[in-house]
Design an enzyme around this catalytic site. Structure first.
Site, mmCIF file in Angstrom:
data_model
loop_
_atom_site.group_PDB
_atom_site.id
_atom_site.type_symbol
_atom_site.label_atom_id
_atom_site.label_comp_id
_atom_site.label_asym_id
_atom_site.label_seq_id
_atom_site.Cartn_x
_atom_site.Cartn_y
_atom_site.Cartn_z
ATOM 1 N N ASP A 149 53.540 29.451 11.802
ATOM 2 C CA ASP A 149 53.730 30.209 12.987
ATOM 3 C C ASP A 149 53.047 31.388 12.701
ATOM 4 O O ASP A 149 53.619 32.293 12.070
ATOM 5 C CB ASP A 149 55.362 30.225 13.383
ATOM 6 N N LYS B 185 50.960 38.331 21.751
ATOM 7 C CA LYS B 185 50.886 39.556 20.870
ATOM 8 C C LYS B 185 49.651 39.887 20.630
ATOM 9 O O LYS B 185 49.356 41.285 20.448
ATOM 10 C CB LYS B 185 51.802 39.068 19.551
ATOM 11 N N TRP C 218 62.793 32.850 14.326
ATOM 12 C CA TRP C 218 61.804 31.902 14.729
ATOM 13 C C TRP C 218 61.643 30.553 13.869
ATOM 14 O O TRP C 218 61.444 29.571 14.519
ATOM 15 C CB TRP C 218 60.276 32.507 15.041
#
Ligand SMILES: *Cc1c(COP(=O)(O)O)cnc(C)c1O
Length: 362
Positions: free
Chosen positions: A174, A198, A104
């Site tokens: 993040d 999530k 990511w």
């Protein structure tokens, strides 16, 4: 009805009481005679829900007063563009630094490179991201606008245990796969963001917690709906907000509060992770994929010593209601995502299965 333990990385399991409440009031929310997804986002009822959600998030996170909370479209990856558009102009060099600890961060860096200089200052790619790379932040160029990290690496199963002190250079994180799973000192950060799917709710929206002084610097060509200033000035409703996502997050946050908040869930999360890591470490049949010192408490990656057994492992697990354990292809093997909503009993069921599987196939 048969509910499974869903170990999928995201969208992920949500707390059962939250789903039940959403079901029970889906047709008639707040006595309005309509669903929460039918109510105007400009109604007093919805505004109150949004404000309550802000308060819950701020209180549960322990977010300092000099931060704003924004709810933005496009989930986590949209922020890979929004962050450089809004923060690169903080310094004239338009330069951002990336400490690459996984997939990511690499994607975020590639997207940022479209808008300015996106520099990899450290990476653990050479060891397939099995640890958080070492980096001395005091060596950052002074003209760096911000530093981007991924606090928990969903694919590889690693996490930052401690966060670097980047001084005057804002630290951006993040936290999509771990927001509200452990106590965080937000004073160390300039901006923290997470897609909801999530740990916090359904997909499609992200929560951005940003230091107020970092708002209002966007590049002139920034699309209006990617400009943090637009969201800050309009209580995140420059256009129609994802009302259902706000509603679900509100319920998840109330559930979290009932569990004792972030410090309490952090303890349970540590216990859950320890249970599974102990089972992995107890035998040569399974192998942990991440270096021990950097192991995630949210995404547990492991391989079977004999990958020829992977298929049998997955199909037998699924037959027992242990769902979506297949690891990401770049790591192989298995991944157990055990976000806040995964109960200890689910982790115990996985461990029992792992031990039983080894007895039969080892
Ligand atoms: C899942 C995930 C993303 C991607 O989220 P989208 O909402 O699909 O854009 C980004 N970053 C991290 C750390 C993730 O775990």
């Amino acid at each position: 009805m048969k509910r499974v333990y869903n170990f999928g990385a995201g969208p992920a399991m949500l707390p059962l009481p939250v789903l039940e409440k959403a079901r029970d009031e889906f047709l008639d929310w707040n006595g309005l005679g309509m669903s929460v997804i039918e109510v105007s986002h400009r109604s007093a009822e919805f505004e109150a829900l949004l404000t309550e959600t802000d308060t819950l998030l701020r209180e549960l996170a322990g977010l300092p007063d000099n931060f704003d909370i924004l709810y933005v479209h496009g989930s986590a990856q949209m922020q890979f563009a929004a962050i450089p558009l809004n923060l690169m102009p903080l310094k004239s060099a338009h330069k951002a630094a990336f400490i690459e600890s996984g997939h990511w961060t690499v994607l975020a860096r590639k997207e940022a490179a479209r808008y300015g200089k996106a520099v990899t200052v450290a990476s653990s790619e050479a060891s397939n991201f099995n640890h958080i790379p070492d980096y001395d932040v005091s060596t950052l160029d002074a003209d760096t606008s911000y530093v981007h990290i991924t606090s928990n690496n969903t694919l590889f199963g690693t996490r930052w245990n401690e966060f670097p002190d980047t001084g005057d250079i804002p630290l951006v994180a993040d936290m999509t796969s771990e927001l509200m799973s452990r106590v965080i000192d937000y004073n160390k950060f300039g901006l923290v963001f997470a897609g909801l799917q999530k740990n916090l709710g359904p997909s499609g929206m992200a929560a951005v917690m940003i230091r107020k002084d970092l708002i209002g610097h966007a590049m002139p060509q920034t699309p209006n709906l990617l400009n943090y200033d637009t969201y800050a000035k309009n209580h995140s409703m420059p256009n129609t907000i994802n009302t259902f996502a706000v509603y679900m997050m509100n319920l998840v946050l109330k559930w979290l509060k009932d569990q004792g908040g972030v410090p309490a869930i952090e303890k349970i999360n540590a216990q859950k992770a320890q249970l599974i890591y102990d089972a992995i470490d107890a035998t040569d049949f399974y192998r942990g994929a991440a270096q021990k010192a950097h192991r995630s408490h949210m995404n547990i990656t492991f391989t079977l010593a004999d990958s020829g057994l992977d298929k049998a492992f997955l199909s037998e697990a699924e037959a027992r209601g242990l769902y979506a354990l297949k690891g990401h292809r770049v790591v192989g093997g298995m991944r157990a995502s055990i976000y806040n909503a995964m109960p200890l009993a689910g982790c115990q069921a996985l461990v029992d299965f792992m031990q039983d599987f080894e007895r039969r196939h080892g």
